[in-house]
Design a protein around this motif. Structure first.
Motif, mmCIF file in Angstrom:
data_model
loop_
_atom_site.group_PDB
_atom_site.id
_atom_site.type_symbol
_atom_site.label_atom_id
_atom_site.label_comp_id
_atom_site.label_asym_id
_atom_site.label_seq_id
_atom_site.Cartn_x
_atom_site.Cartn_y
_atom_site.Cartn_z
ATOM 1 N N ALA A 137 33.378 61.391 44.681
ATOM 2 C CA ALA A 137 34.613 61.545 44.946
ATOM 3 C C ALA A 137 35.297 60.900 45.872
ATOM 4 O O ALA A 137 36.372 60.193 46.048
ATOM 5 N N ILE A 138 34.801 60.892 47.118
ATOM 6 C CA ILE A 138 35.238 59.947 48.336
ATOM 7 C C ILE A 138 35.119 58.524 48.040
ATOM 8 O O ILE A 138 35.920 57.885 48.482
ATOM 9 N N LEU A 139 33.972 58.204 47.284
ATOM 10 C CA LEU A 139 33.869 56.710 47.064
ATOM 11 C C LEU A 139 34.756 56.274 46.229
ATOM 12 O O LEU A 139 35.631 55.353 46.238
ATOM 13 N N GLU A 140 35.091 57.003 45.135
ATOM 14 C CA GLU A 140 36.309 56.604 44.273
ATOM 15 C C GLU A 140 37.551 56.729 45.008
ATOM 16 O O GLU A 140 38.490 55.622 44.658
ATOM 17 N N THR A 141 37.948 57.352 46.083
ATOM 18 C CA THR A 141 39.126 57.571 46.747
ATOM 19 C C THR A 141 39.260 56.163 47.489
ATOM 20 O O THR A 141 40.241 55.311 47.685
ATOM 21 N N LEU A 142 38.068 55.813 48.011
ATOM 22 C CA LEU A 142 38.038 54.475 49.114
ATOM 23 C C LEU A 142 37.905 53.388 48.249
ATOM 24 O O LEU A 142 38.756 52.324 48.459
ATOM 25 N N ILE A 143 37.538 53.292 46.896
ATOM 26 C CA ILE A 143 37.627 51.974 46.055
ATOM 27 C C ILE A 143 39.110 52.074 45.600
ATOM 28 O O ILE A 143 39.586 50.628 45.824
ATOM 29 N N ARG A 144 39.559 52.843 45.564
ATOM 30 C CA ARG A 144 41.216 52.903 45.088
ATOM 31 C C ARG A 144 42.204 52.198 46.327
ATOM 32 O O ARG A 144 42.906 51.380 46.236
ATOM 33 N N LYS A 145 41.781 52.848 47.630
ATOM 34 C CA LYS A 145 42.296 52.438 48.844
ATOM 35 C C LYS A 145 42.138 50.978 49.020
ATOM 36 O O LYS A 145 43.168 50.187 49.497
ATOM 37 N N ASN A 146 40.558 50.404 48.778
ATOM 38 C CA ASN A 146 40.533 49.076 49.156
ATOM 39 C C ASN A 146 41.193 48.252 48.041
ATOM 40 O O ASN A 146 41.765 47.140 48.579
ATOM 41 N N LYS A 147 41.253 48.427 46.759
ATOM 42 C CA LYS A 147 42.004 47.820 45.911
ATOM 43 C C LYS A 147 43.674 47.646 46.109
ATOM 44 O O LYS A 147 44.184 46.541 46.021
ATOM 45 N N SER A 148 44.282 48.631 46.644
ATOM 46 C CA SER A 148 45.677 48.736 47.046
ATOM 47 C C SER A 148 45.975 47.781 48.116
ATOM 48 O O SER A 148 46.767 47.115 48.291
ATOM 49 N N ALA A 149 44.971 47.608 49.007
ATOM 50 C CA ALA A 149 45.055 46.942 50.162
ATOM 51 C C ALA A 149 44.828 45.612 49.975
ATOM 52 O O ALA A 149 45.761 44.746 50.473
ATOM 53 N N ILE A 150 44.033 45.165 49.255
ATOM 54 C CA ILE A 150 43.647 43.873 48.632
ATOM 55 C C ILE A 150 45.094 43.167 47.867
ATOM 56 O O ILE A 150 45.394 42.273 48.136
ATOM 57 N N LYS A 151 45.680 44.042 47.057
ATOM 58 C CA LYS A 151 46.778 43.844 46.216
ATOM 59 C C LYS A 151 47.945 43.486 47.247
ATOM 60 O O LYS A 151 48.800 42.690 47.101
ATOM 61 N N THR A 152 48.101 44.308 48.388
ATOM 62 C CA THR A 152 49.314 44.246 49.313
ATOM 63 C C THR A 152 49.132 42.812 49.693
ATOM 64 O O THR A 152 50.125 42.000 49.940
ATOM 65 N N SER A 153 48.112 42.317 50.262
ATOM 66 C CA SER A 153 47.534 40.887 50.836
ATOM 67 C C SER A 153 47.855 39.767 49.818
ATOM 68 O O SER A 153 48.573 38.776 49.916
ATOM 69 N N GLU A 154 47.281 39.972 48.400
ATOM 70 C CA GLU A 154 47.427 38.828 47.483
ATOM 71 C C GLU A 154 49.068 38.789 46.931
ATOM 72 O O GLU A 154 49.306 37.665 46.516
ATOM 73 N N ASP A 155 49.615 39.973 46.763
ATOM 74 C CA ASP A 155 51.244 39.844 46.486
ATOM 75 C C ASP A 155 51.823 39.025 47.513
ATOM 76 O O ASP A 155 52.754 38.291 47.088
ATOM 77 N N PHE A 156 51.684 39.292 48.920
ATOM 78 C CA PHE A 156 52.240 38.541 49.937
ATOM 79 C C PHE A 156 51.917 37.037 49.701
ATOM 80 O O PHE A 156 52.768 36.247 50.018
ATOM 81 N N ILE A 157 50.475 36.634 49.375
ATOM 82 C CA ILE A 157 50.120 35.237 49.433
ATOM 83 C C ILE A 157 50.817 34.550 48.208
ATOM 84 O O ILE A 157 51.018 33.481 48.119
ATOM 85 N N ARG A 158 51.064 35.390 47.079
ATOM 86 C CA ARG A 158 51.657 34.750 46.064
ATOM 87 C C ARG A 158 53.313 34.588 46.245
ATOM 88 O O ARG A 158 53.818 34.026 45.149
ATOM 89 N N GLY A 159 53.718 34.663 47.399
ATOM 90 C CA GLY A 159 55.378 34.592 47.401
ATOM 91 C C GLY A 159 56.035 35.357 48.298
ATOM 92 O O GLY A 159 56.965 35.222 48.438
ATOM 93 N N GLY A 160 55.226 36.118 49.061
ATOM 94 C CA GLY A 160 55.951 37.623 49.798
ATOM 95 C C GLY A 160 56.599 36.953 50.917
ATOM 96 O O GLY A 160 57.530 37.519 51.248
ATOM 97 N N ILE A 161 56.126 35.879 51.379
ATOM 98 C CA ILE A 161 56.758 35.454 52.850
ATOM 99 C C ILE A 161 58.287 34.919 52.457
ATOM 100 O O ILE A 161 59.189 35.244 53.369
ATOM 101 N N HIS A 162 58.648 34.632 51.358
ATOM 102 C CA HIS A 162 59.988 33.987 51.271
ATOM 103 C C HIS A 162 60.663 35.442 50.933
ATOM 104 O O HIS A 162 61.911 35.388 51.485
ATOM 105 N N THR A 163 60.247 36.624 50.558
ATOM 106 C CA THR A 163 60.977 37.898 50.064
ATOM 107 C C THR A 163 61.425 38.373 51.632
ATOM 108 O O THR A 163 62.123 39.249 51.846
#
Length: 412
Positions: A382-408
């Motif tokens: 259960a902990i590993l599943e929670t950590l996987i979701r957290k890791n994916k969320s953190a990576i998505k935050t970075s990838e969304d910014f790279i795709r053009g977040g600096i302009h917004t």
């Protein structure tokens, strides 16, 4: 056999009794099953209600202090420890200005941050304030929280602190927000590798310090689609460029500490190529000087040639990149410790634009759910599943910014 013979059959009373017994057995079974389910649900609810975490936060920047606020309001902590290597006097005296975008402002308001009691200025829905002022207010807000909290300033993370956490039977969550010290990565056995990805932008930064000016919050100045005329210089600057290269200019910070940021999109322009390869440092200095004088506030003095000599600035355009951890969570099963990295410990931008706070706060939007899920996880899976979701969320935050977040965030 006719109908009358069935009604008078000696087996009829037995059939009636059997039906009653089956009905009673079914009813008892249902009641027992419902009682078992109710008791199990009550046990799970009670267990989750009683489950508490010890949370250790490393770093007293806005990301670390906001994490403490989230933890204090989660009702899932038995103790919160805040660790910082620097003194409070140093933290509250930092002059650089940060601008919180509308999304970050609304998030902090939900944590009871009262912007009416913070020295700053509004610009549309953005709030500009010195970093030290924001940290001083967050400190005072944390001190009013009715939780078991221990603030240790001028204290480095040590093996003895980690050992004391391991002695506790409770699960410990360590949130690392400080990237200035490398000893925590060694003590916690964390891989210190970062992934660098281009934001498809090139930029340069200049810093101007004027001690005769006031240290007050100042609205940001943003100029989009700025064209530079460098035909007075030799070389490729005089060659007609078929692709029109436009820049984005941002002047921000207090009147005493001004920062000028200049970015442009990646292209095959001759001008971009020359500004990336030029060996003449005065080209960028003159660009910053002319840009500042053209778009400065009316109350600001002009930047003279003599003052320009003291301006710290990039000598050429550099590629804007975001560095972030591909793996930003860790579970030490034998010690029952969960670790996550936030803020500059998780990602950083190589352009000093005040975006570190905004991007870091954005990544904290799911921290309350993460704390709850870590406390409720009753198995390693259960902990590993929670950590996987957290890791994916953190990576998505970075990838969304790279795709053009600096302009917004920066040039909106």
């Amino acid at each position: 056999m006719d109908k009358s013979s069935i009604e008078c059959s000696p087996m009829t009373p037995f059939l009636i009794v059997s039906n009653e017994i089956c009905y009673q057995l079914t009813l008892v079974t249902v009641v027992v099953a419902l009682a078992f389910m109710a008791s199990k649900c009550s046990y799970n609810v009670l267990r989750q209600w009683r489950t508490k975490l010890t949370i250790l936060v490393l770093g007293c920047d806005p990301i670390g202090l906001t994490t403490v606020l989230i933890a204090a309001k989660s009702c899932k902590t038995s103790k919160i420890i805040l660790l910082e290597e620097k003194s409070r006097k140093f933290l509250v005296a930092q002059p650089q200005q940060v601008a919180l975008d509308a999304r970050s402002v609304q998030f902090l308001k939900r944590l009871d941050v009262d912007f009416d009691n913070i020295e700053g200025c509004w610009q549309d829905e953005r709030f500009c304030t010195p970093l030290g002022v924001l940290q001083e207010y967050l400190f005072s807000l944390i001190e009013r929280q009715n939780v078991n909290m221990e603030v240790r300033l001028h204290t480095k993370l040590s093996k003895s602190i980690i050992d004391s956490l391991c002695l506790s039977k409770q699960r410990t969550l360590i949130v690392v927000c400080d990237s200035s010290s490398a000893n925590w990565s060694t003590l916690l056995s964390i891989n210190d590798e970062f992934v660098q990805e281009s934001c498809k932008l090139y930029g340069a930064v200049a810093k101007l310090e004027r001690m005769d000016q006031q240290q007050i919050p100042t609205p940001e100045i943003t100029v989009n689609r700025l064209n530079l005329d460098l035909s007075a210089y030799d070389g490729e600057f005089c060659i007609p460029d078929s692709s029109r290269l436009t820049f984005h200019l941002k002047i921000f910070g207090t009147l005493r500490h001004r920062i000028i940021a200049l970015v442009c999109p990646k292209s095959d322009s001759n001008l971009l190529r020359q500004l990336r390869m030029t060996a003449n440092p005065w080209i960028m200095r003159n660009i910053f000087q002319e840009s500042y004088n053209a778009y400065r506030l009316k109350t600001e003095p002009r930047l003279t040639d003599a003052a320009t000599r003291n301006v710290k600035c990039s000598h050429r355009l550099f590629e804007v990149k975001l560095s972030y951890r591909r793996e930003n969570v860790l579970f030490i099963e034998e010690d029952n410790i969960v670790i996550t990295m936030e803020g500059h410990a998780a990602r950083s931008l190589n352009l000093n634009s005040g975006l570190g706070v905004n991007l870091g706060i954005r990544a904290l939007e799911n921290m309350n759910n993460f704390i709850t899920n870590v406390s409720h996880s009753d198995s390693s899976a259960a902990i590993l599943e929670t950590l996987i979701r957290k890791n994916k969320s953190a990576i998505k935050t970075s990838e969304d910014f790279i795709r053009g977040g600096i302009h917004t965030v920066m040039y909106c």
